[in-house]
Design a protein around this motif. Structure first.
Motif, PDB file in Angstrom:
ATOM      1  N   GLU A   1       0.808  -1.384  -0.013  1.00 15.07           N
ATOM      2  CA  GLU A   1      -0.203   0.057  -0.176  1.00 15.07           C
ATOM      3  C   GLU A   1       0.933   1.122  -0.114  1.00 15.07           C
ATOM      4  O   GLU A   1       0.535   2.032  -0.748  1.00 15.07           O
ATOM      5  CB  GLU A   1      -0.825  -0.052   1.405  1.00 15.07           C
ATOM      6  CG  GLU A   1      -1.759   1.193   1.307  1.00 15.07           C
ATOM      7  CD  GLU A   1      -2.461   1.409   2.579  1.00 15.07           C
ATOM      8  OE1 GLU A   1      -3.127   2.534   2.931  1.00 15.07           O
ATOM      9  OE2 GLU A   1      -2.726   0.255   3.462  1.00 15.07           O
ATOM     10  N   HIS A   2       1.686   1.349   0.824  1.00 12.54           N
ATOM     11  CA  HIS A   2       2.571   2.823   1.002  1.00 12.54           C
ATOM     12  C   HIS A   2       3.437   2.826  -0.360  1.00 12.54           C
ATOM     13  O   HIS A   2       3.786   3.740  -0.771  1.00 12.54           O
ATOM     14  CB  HIS A   2       3.501   2.606   2.406  1.00 12.54           C
ATOM     15  CG  HIS A   2       2.572   2.632   3.379  1.00 12.54           C
ATOM     16  ND1 HIS A   2       1.836   3.933   3.576  1.00 12.54           N
ATOM     17  CD2 HIS A   2       2.200   1.842   4.458  1.00 12.54           C
ATOM     18  CE1 HIS A   2       1.153   3.657   4.786  1.00 12.54           C
ATOM     19  NE2 HIS A   2       1.366   2.484   5.347  1.00 12.54           N
TER      20      HIS A   2
ATOM     21  N   THR B   1       2.767   1.587  -3.197  1.00 17.52           N
ATOM     22  CA  THR B   1       1.672   2.207  -4.340  1.00 17.52           C
ATOM     23  C   THR B   1       1.621   3.699  -4.175  1.00 17.52           C
ATOM     24  O   THR B   1       1.720   4.330  -5.201  1.00 17.52           O
ATOM     25  CB  THR B   1       0.308   1.513  -4.375  1.00 17.52           C
ATOM     26  OG1 THR B   1       0.685  -0.143  -4.360  1.00 17.52           O
ATOM     27  CG2 THR B   1      -0.395   1.785  -5.158  1.00 17.52           C
ATOM     28  N   ASN B   2       1.356   4.086  -2.934  1.00 18.75           N
ATOM     29  CA  ASN B   2       1.320   5.501  -2.718  1.00 18.75           C
ATOM     30  C   ASN B   2       2.526   6.133  -3.093  1.00 18.75           C
ATOM     31  O   ASN B   2       2.442   7.583  -3.673  1.00 18.75           O
ATOM     32  CB  ASN B   2       0.816   5.799  -1.488  1.00 18.75           C
ATOM     33  CG  ASN B   2      -0.620   5.416  -0.779  1.00 18.75           C
ATOM     34  OD1 ASN B   2      -1.307   5.008  -1.522  1.00 18.75           O
ATOM     35  ND2 ASN B   2      -0.756   5.293   0.540  1.00 18.75           N
TER      36      ASN B   2
END
Length: 180
Positions: free
Chosen positions: A69-70, A72-73
């Motif tokens: 997730e991080h 991807t961000n």
């Protein structure tokens, strides 16, 4: 609404990072897969402005130990900035290559670029470069601060290369794993 929700989420994540409360879910992830999904999501914006994204995913080993997730961000933040700071037709190049201990991710644009003075401030919270006399680029100045925190949490580092009027290139090193 979705743009505001993303900003609120980023603010909350930064607050959590400050307090060392953020939860990371580290696993083996392919940086190439993350990049491909990020490019798919942002391609429409680039094409609407008659721009182009090229990518050279040359890392033979793109798998690192990271939080999906991080990361991807992180990639999304750099692509968003490349679009924001390209006043004309956005030309964005994203590339990967291996080095001895990990992967180097490079995001380059042909946008407005930055002076050395601006480069020294871009990772500060709430700092935003104006592209003229007015802050006409939307944002809160949190993306690069958050990105640097994510890179540091992954035990990586970041370098910026830029000149006014000639665009910017960000190089992000992310290690394969932490035992090396």
């Amino acid at each position: 609404n979705s743009r505001m929700n993303k900003k609120v989420e980023t603010i909350l994540q930064i607050a959590s990072l400050d307090k060392n409360e953020i939860e990371f879910r580290f696993e083996n992830v392919s940086l190439h897969t993350i990049i491909e999904h990020a490019v798919e999501a942002i391609e429409i914006q680039v094409h609407q402005r008659n721009g182009k994204i090229t990518f050279n995913l040359n890392a033979e080993e793109p798998v690192i130990y990271g939080d999906l997730e991080h990361l991807t961000n992180l990639v999304n933040n750099f692509l968003d900035n490349a679009i924001k700071y390209s006043p004309e037709l956005p030309e964005i190049a994203i590339a990967t290559r291996n080095c001895e201990k990990g992967v180097i991710l490079s995001v380059e644009d042909k946008g407005i670029g930055m002076t050395k003075a601006v480069q020294s401030k871009i990772f500060e919270r709430f700092y935003r470069q104006s592209s003229g006399n007015v802050h006409d680029v939307k944002g809160f100045g949190l993306g690069l601060n958050y990105s640097r925190s994510i890179i540091e949490a992954h035990r990586g580092n970041i370098s910026v290369f830029s000149e006014p009027g000639k665009g910017s290139r960000f190089e992000i090193f992310l290690p394969f794993n932490w035992e090396n």
